[in-house]
Design an enzyme around this catalytic site. Structure first.
Site, PDB file in Angstrom:
ATOM      1  CD  GLU A 299      -3.267  -1.183   1.618  1.00  0.00           C
ATOM      2  OE1 GLU A 299      -3.760  -0.073   1.833  1.00  0.00           O
ATOM      3  OE2 GLU A 299      -3.797  -2.267   1.933  1.00  0.00           O
TER       4      GLU A 299
HETATM    5  N1  CAA Z   1      -6.002  11.851  -3.416  1.00  0.00           N
HETATM    6  C1  CAA Z   1      -6.593  12.389  -4.529  1.00  0.00           C
HETATM    7  N2  CAA Z   1      -5.886  12.725  -5.645  1.00  0.00           N
HETATM    8  C2  CAA Z   1      -4.559  12.525  -5.607  1.00  0.00           C
HETATM    9  C3  CAA Z   1      -3.890  11.971  -4.496  1.00  0.00           C
HETATM   10  C4  CAA Z   1      -4.672  11.652  -3.371  1.00  0.00           C
HETATM   11  N3  CAA Z   1      -4.119  11.125  -2.264  1.00  0.00           N
HETATM   12  N4  CAA Z   1      -2.580  11.875  -4.770  1.00  0.00           N
HETATM   13  C5  CAA Z   1      -2.404  12.352  -6.010  1.00  0.00           C
HETATM   14  N5  CAA Z   1      -3.601  12.750  -6.520  1.00  0.00           N
HETATM   15  C6  CAA Z   1      -3.861  13.377  -7.808  1.00  0.00           C
HETATM   16  C7  CAA Z   1      -2.987  14.621  -7.970  1.00  0.00           C
HETATM   17  O1  CAA Z   1      -3.607  15.746  -7.399  1.00  0.00           O
HETATM   18  C8  CAA Z   1      -2.852  14.734  -9.464  1.00  0.00           C
HETATM   19  O2  CAA Z   1      -4.005  15.351  -9.983  1.00  0.00           O
HETATM   20  P1  CAA Z   1      -3.922  16.384 -11.221  1.00  0.00           P
HETATM   21  O3  CAA Z   1      -3.428  15.561 -12.393  1.00  0.00           O
HETATM   22  O4  CAA Z   1      -5.330  16.857 -11.391  1.00  0.00           O
HETATM   23  O5  CAA Z   1      -2.965  17.443 -10.821  1.00  0.00           O
HETATM   24  C9  CAA Z   1      -2.841  13.276  -9.922  1.00  0.00           C
HETATM   25  O6  CAA Z   1      -3.440  12.500  -8.851  1.00  0.00           O
HETATM   26  C10 CAA Z   1      -1.443  12.747 -10.167  1.00  0.00           C
HETATM   27  O7  CAA Z   1      -0.699  12.938  -8.980  1.00  0.00           O
HETATM   28  P2  CAA Z   1       0.889  12.783  -8.929  1.00  0.00           P
HETATM   29  O8  CAA Z   1       1.483  13.599 -10.026  1.00  0.00           O
HETATM   30  O9  CAA Z   1       1.342  13.036  -7.533  1.00  0.00           O
HETATM   31  O10 CAA Z   1       1.057  11.243  -9.311  1.00  0.00           O
HETATM   32  P3  CAA Z   1       2.362  10.353  -9.504  1.00  0.00           P
HETATM   33  O11 CAA Z   1       2.217   9.573 -10.740  1.00  0.00           O
HETATM   34  O12 CAA Z   1       3.588  11.208  -9.316  1.00  0.00           O
HETATM   35  O13 CAA Z   1       2.251   9.283  -8.316  1.00  0.00           O
HETATM   36  C11 CAA Z   1       2.521   8.419  -6.092  1.00  0.00           C
HETATM   37  C12 CAA Z   1       2.160   9.615  -6.997  1.00  0.00           C
HETATM   38  C13 CAA Z   1       2.259   8.938  -4.685  1.00  0.00           C
HETATM   39  C14 CAA Z   1       3.958   7.979  -6.225  1.00  0.00           C
HETATM   40  C15 CAA Z   1       1.572   7.246  -6.427  1.00  0.00           C
HETATM   41  O14 CAA Z   1       1.881   6.651  -7.662  1.00  0.00           O
HETATM   42  C16 CAA Z   1       1.599   6.187  -5.362  1.00  0.00           C
HETATM   43  O15 CAA Z   1       0.910   6.299  -4.329  1.00  0.00           O
HETATM   44  N6  CAA Z   1       2.353   5.065  -5.585  1.00  0.00           N
HETATM   45  C17 CAA Z   1       2.310   3.932  -4.707  1.00  0.00           C
HETATM   46  C18 CAA Z   1       1.309   2.943  -5.213  1.00  0.00           C
HETATM   47  C19 CAA Z   1       0.765   2.063  -4.129  1.00  0.00           C
HETATM   48  O16 CAA Z   1       0.566   2.496  -2.994  1.00  0.00           O
HETATM   49  N7  CAA Z   1       0.455   0.840  -4.491  1.00  0.00           N
HETATM   50  C20 CAA Z   1      -0.135  -0.048  -3.550  1.00  0.00           C
HETATM   51  C21 CAA Z   1      -0.777  -1.163  -4.285  1.00  0.00           C
HETATM   52  S1  CAA Z   1      -2.110  -1.877  -3.451  1.00  0.00           S
HETATM   53  C22 CAA Z   1      -1.490  -2.954  -2.326  1.00  0.00           C
HETATM   54  O17 CAA Z   1      -0.356  -2.980  -1.943  1.00  0.00           O
HETATM   55  C23 CAA Z   1      -2.598  -3.758  -1.808  1.00  0.00           C
HETATM   56  C24 CAA Z   1      -2.288  -5.020  -1.159  1.00  0.00           C
HETATM   57  O18 CAA Z   1      -2.345  -6.039  -1.770  1.00  0.00           O
HETATM   58  C25 CAA Z   1      -2.126  -5.042   0.297  1.00  0.00           C
END
Ligand code: CAA
Length: 380
Positions: A364
């Site tokens: 996550e």
């Molecule tokens: N809430 C709402 N919107 C959000 C947000 C949030 N928390 N975070 C980002 N956004 C929006 C931004 O505002 C942006 O919007 P606009 O295009 O309108 O400006 C858009 O999303 C893109 O945001 P970023 O440019 O920040 O996106 P990014 O590509 O740079 O990625 C990241 C950001 C934080 C690295 C994200 O990719 C991330 O969280 N990566 C980790 C993925 C992850 O957690 N995977 C878990 C898999 S599930 C799992 O593990 C389950 C299991 O089996 C237990």
């Protein structure tokens, strides 16, 4: 600021604690060895309404608070962290995807109620071989075909995948514009072309089933679309914010479970003519761990409360996840040490807890990603 749990929160905490002691503890060591998912216990816990705690009654939930749900994840994870993550993925990631989406109330009820009532199990299909930390790198594609969509691609590390009745699948409708076309659909077990792939053999959380999911020419009607093209990425991110509080709760539960095991052991175990808790070095170590646990708990309950109150909580959730999971790793490692040779043996539980703790720093969003999220909010 109020540090008291409400009566409802205390009742749910008590229910989950007693359930874990009675239904989960007896088989937890065996399940760690066999990797068997405790289906009967999972259904029983859910049928008490536990998986629907944070969702409104109109959608099949029980209308409780997010903190109540978090307390339940923490309690079961003290005993069986694998059960804790299956619960958390079911409620936070599957349920959260539905609840947070722009789907109609009719769709929300249709896809949430079976999970919230414990009749079915949900999973969350975001991660792909080339879309891990970079969740935007999706390669699963939905192509419009008349009123339907045809989905192709694959998901990996899918918690609950092998036992899930419903899976939210994130995908692109137009790869040329990437995340701007990310959508989400609800797929169901048995749909032609939707199959469970390799089931993972893991270091910890061994009885939480995790697998690949293959999606080959799966025809999906448009009424299964819960996030329209362009809404999917934000839905996934918002849902993960809630999920990270769930993982924090799982990790805090692991830390507390290991701490309590070590505390009891130290009062019994005699060396040099006295219980080992009388050795000041060890007692001070436990004092440090107790302080770490308290710190993690405060961050976690604060994040859950902010979410409940509808206030911004993205950074708070990331801080809670980062802290609780690092504390879980530290506490379990120290507790294995505290139990000496016994701590290394399976019968004393703490070595399992140490293995279970490790993944909480990874899934996550790795803890490095949590730092990215926290720092991203610092310099706006
Ligand atoms: N809430 C709402 N919107 C959000 C947000 C949030 N928390 N975070 C980002 N956004 C929006 C931004 O505002 C942006 O919007 P606009 O295009 O309108 O400006 C858009 O999303 C893109 O945001 P970023 O440019 O920040 O996106 P990014 O590509 O740079 O990625 C990241 C950001 C934080 C690295 C994200 O990719 C991330 O969280 N990566 C980790 C993925 C992850 O957690 N995977 C878990 C898999 S599930 C799992 O593990 C389950 C299991 O089996 C237990």
């Amino acid at each position: 600021m109020n540090f008291e749990l409400t009566q409802e929160q205390q009742q749910i905490q008590k229910f989950a604690r007693e359930f874990a002691e009675k239904e989960l503890l007896p088989g937890v060591l065996e399940r760690d060895a066999t990797e068997d998912f405790p289906m009967e216990a999972f259904q029983k816990f859910g049928q008490a309404g536990t998986y629907g705690i944070p969702y409104p009654k109109e959608l099949g939930g029980t209308g409780g608070s997010y903190l109540s749900y978090i307390l339940a994840v923490e309690e079961v994870s003290k005993v069986d962290a694998a059960f804790g993550i299956s619960f958390s993925v079911n409620t936070s990631l599957y349920g959260g995807s539905i609840y947070n989406s722009s789907a109609t109330d009719e769709q929300k009820k249709r896809f949430l109620e079976p999970i919230a009532s414990g009749r079915a199990i949900g999973s969350f299909g975001l991660t792909e071989p080339n879309a891990g930390s970079d969740a935007a790198g999706q390669q699963t594609i939905a192509t419009k075909d008349g009123d339907d969509y045809i989905l192709n691609g694959s998901k990996c590390f899918n918690t609950n995948g092998p036992v899930a009745d419903y899976t939210v699948v994130y995908c692109l409708t137009d790869p040329s514009i990437g995340t701007k076309s990310m959508a989400a659909f609800v797929l169901e077990k048995g749909m032609p072309g939707f199959t469970v792939g390799k089931v993972e053999d893991k270091m910890g959380i061994r009885s939480a089933p995790v697998s690949d999911m293959h999606i080959s020419n799966v025809r999906v009607s448009a009424d299964r679309m819960i996030a329209k093209p362009g809404e999917g990425f934000k839905l996934a991110m918002k849902t993960l914010d809630g999920g990270r509080i769930g993982v924090g709760a799982q990790a805090l539960g692991i830390a507390k479970g290991a701490f309590e095991t070590a505390r009891k052991y130290m009062m019994q175990r005699q060396q040099f003519g006295k219980p080992i808790c009388k050795q000041q070095y060890l007692a001070f170590k436990m004092a440090e761990l107790a302080t770490e646990i308290e710190k993690a708990e405060l961050l976690l309950y604060k994040a859950a409360t902010l979410k409940e109150e509808g206030k911004p909580y993205t950074a708070a959730a990331a801080m809670a996840k980062l802290t609780c999971t690092d504390v879980a790793m530290k506490v379990t490692t120290e507790c294995v040490q505290m139990l000496g040779g016994n701590g290394y043996m399976k019968g004393y539980h703490v070595e399992r807890m140490m293995r279970d703790a490790k993944i909480t720093q990874i899934y996550e969003g790795t803890n490095e990603i949590q730092k990215l999220v926290i720092s991203g909010g610092l310099f706006r």
